[in-house]
Design a protein around this motif. Structure first.
Motif, PDB file in Angstrom:
ATOM      1  N   GLY A  74     -33.214  17.496  16.737  1.00 35.86           N
ATOM      2  CA  GLY A  74     -32.975  16.211  16.074  1.00 35.86           C
ATOM      3  C   GLY A  74     -32.870  15.110  17.244  1.00 35.86           C
ATOM      4  O   GLY A  74     -33.135  15.582  18.323  1.00 35.86           O
ATOM      5  N   PRO A  75     -32.957  13.803  16.856  1.00 37.68           N
ATOM      6  CA  PRO A  75     -33.134  12.879  17.601  1.00 37.68           C
ATOM      7  C   PRO A  75     -31.708  12.430  18.806  1.00 37.68           C
ATOM      8  O   PRO A  75     -30.793  11.655  18.290  1.00 37.68           O
ATOM      9  N   CYS A  76     -31.279  13.639  19.588  1.00 37.35           N
ATOM     10  CA  CYS A  76     -30.311  13.305  20.338  1.00 37.35           C
ATOM     11  C   CYS A  76     -30.235  12.532  21.606  1.00 37.35           C
ATOM     12  O   CYS A  76     -29.472  12.466  22.334  1.00 37.35           O
ATOM     13  N   LEU A  77     -31.559  12.021  21.968  1.00 40.49           N
ATOM     14  CA  LEU A  77     -31.797  11.563  23.275  1.00 40.49           C
ATOM     15  C   LEU A  77     -31.999   9.997  22.829  1.00 40.49           C
ATOM     16  O   LEU A  77     -32.632   9.209  23.736  1.00 40.49           O
ATOM     17  N   ASP A  78     -31.094   9.504  22.117  1.00 46.33           N
ATOM     18  CA  ASP A  78     -30.902   8.058  21.789  1.00 46.33           C
ATOM     19  C   ASP A  78     -30.136   7.393  22.446  1.00 46.33           C
ATOM     20  O   ASP A  78     -28.848   7.764  22.742  1.00 46.33           O
ATOM     21  N   TRP A  79     -30.485   6.645  23.630  1.00 51.21           N
ATOM     22  CA  TRP A  79     -29.533   6.003  24.669  1.00 51.21           C
ATOM     23  C   TRP A  79     -28.557   4.885  24.198  1.00 51.21           C
ATOM     24  O   TRP A  79     -27.407   4.438  24.710  1.00 51.21           O
ATOM     25  N   GLY A  80     -28.882   4.575  22.636  1.00 52.57           N
ATOM     26  CA  GLY A  80     -27.884   3.531  22.272  1.00 52.57           C
ATOM     27  C   GLY A  80     -26.452   4.110  22.072  1.00 52.57           C
ATOM     28  O   GLY A  80     -25.535   3.342  22.081  1.00 52.57           O
ATOM     29  N   SER A  81     -26.479   5.378  21.845  1.00 52.42           N
ATOM     30  CA  SER A  81     -25.056   5.880  21.568  1.00 52.42           C
ATOM     31  C   SER A  81     -24.434   6.536  22.872  1.00 52.42           C
ATOM     32  O   SER A  81     -23.374   7.224  22.782  1.00 52.42           O
ATOM     33  N   GLY A  82     -25.404   6.988  23.747  1.00 53.54           N
ATOM     34  CA  GLY A  82     -24.823   7.842  24.880  1.00 53.54           C
ATOM     35  C   GLY A  82     -25.376   7.300  26.063  1.00 53.54           C
ATOM     36  O   GLY A  82     -25.717   6.278  26.461  1.00 53.54           O
ATOM     37  N   GLU A 108     -21.446  12.140  20.517  1.00 58.55           N
ATOM     38  CA  GLU A 108     -20.886  13.400  19.723  1.00 58.55           C
ATOM     39  C   GLU A 108     -22.075  14.067  19.375  1.00 58.55           C
ATOM     40  O   GLU A 108     -22.025  15.162  18.633  1.00 58.55           O
ATOM     41  N   ILE A 109     -23.106  13.846  19.675  1.00 56.67           N
ATOM     42  CA  ILE A 109     -24.640  14.688  19.232  1.00 56.67           C
ATOM     43  C   ILE A 109     -24.869  15.619  20.080  1.00 56.67           C
ATOM     44  O   ILE A 109     -24.841  15.521  21.841  1.00 56.67           O
ATOM     45  N   SER A 110     -25.298  16.538  19.670  1.00 57.20           N
ATOM     46  CA  SER A 110     -26.011  17.752  20.398  1.00 57.20           C
ATOM     47  C   SER A 110     -27.270  18.326  19.377  1.00 57.20           C
ATOM     48  O   SER A 110     -27.085  18.236  18.231  1.00 57.20           O
ATOM     49  N   CYS A 111     -28.146  18.758  20.336  1.00 58.23           N
ATOM     50  CA  CYS A 111     -29.210  19.080  19.667  1.00 58.23           C
ATOM     51  C   CYS A 111     -29.663  20.763  19.919  1.00 58.23           C
ATOM     52  O   CYS A 111     -29.521  20.886  21.281  1.00 58.23           O
ATOM     53  N   GLN A 112     -29.993  21.394  19.152  1.00 59.45           N
ATOM     54  CA  GLN A 112     -30.274  22.937  19.461  1.00 59.45           C
ATOM     55  C   GLN A 112     -31.734  22.787  19.930  1.00 59.45           C
ATOM     56  O   GLN A 112     -32.726  21.965  19.367  1.00 59.45           O
ATOM     57  N   ILE A 113     -32.061  23.560  21.018  1.00 57.82           N
ATOM     58  CA  ILE A 113     -33.706  23.797  21.370  1.00 57.82           C
ATOM     59  C   ILE A 113     -34.419  24.369  20.313  1.00 57.82           C
ATOM     60  O   ILE A 113     -34.028  25.491  19.982  1.00 57.82           O
ATOM     61  N   ARG A 114     -35.424  23.854  19.714  1.00 61.02           N
ATOM     62  CA  ARG A 114     -36.206  24.466  18.842  1.00 61.02           C
ATOM     63  C   ARG A 114     -37.501  25.337  19.607  1.00 61.02           C
ATOM     64  O   ARG A 114     -37.960  26.368  18.907  1.00 61.02           O
TER      65      ARG A 114
END
Length: 140
Positions: A74-82, A108-114
């Motif tokens: 998912g889009p977990c590399l959005d610097w707006g929230s992290g 709060e976001i984490s993403c699984q490696i696909r």
């Protein structure tokens, strides 16, 4: 095939060279052009560096000549929230697999490696140098 993709990237880069930086989709195309087939797992070392490609792809540099392109769930590399830091959570600490996660501290976001793909680091360096030389020659 790689030569064709690199040529396309050169044209795209030169056509949009006002900022002298490739866009996310162009950067992803460059990495994909130099990526091998997906693997199930790799030996995990503490990365010496990383590069955000877009919101769903990151490159982990394990050694100077060993890098891996990760496709995330998912889009977990959005610097707006992290923050511009990454944490890789592995199940056993010794291997990195599709069951592991990338976490942005402070979010709060984490993403699984696909998917994990090896990168041809030497070919990537050569492609970057070629793009930089073309950009300099055109004065952008």
């Amino acid at each position: 095939m790689k030569a064709v993709l690199v040529s396309v990237l050169v044209v795209l880069t030169l056509s949009g060279c006002a900022s002298n930086r490739l866009g996310d989709s162009d950067r992803l195309a460059m990495y994909m052009a130099h990526a091998g087939a997906p693997v199930n797992q790799v030996r995990y070392l503490e990365p010496i560096g990383w590069d955000r490609v877009d919101d769903q792809h990151v490159v982990l540099e394990m050694r100077p000549n060993e890098s891996w392109l990760l496709d995330l769930s998912g889009p977990c590399l959005d610097w707006g929230s992290g923050s511009p830091f990454l944490k890789v959570s592995t199940m056993n600490g010794m291997t990195l697999s599709r069951f592991d996660k990338v976490i942005v501290p402070g979010s709060e976001i984490s993403c699984q490696i696909r998917e994990i793909r090896p990168l041809d680091v030497k070919a990537l360096r050569a492609a970057r140098k070629q793009l930089e030389a073309k950009a300099q020659a055109s004065g952008t």
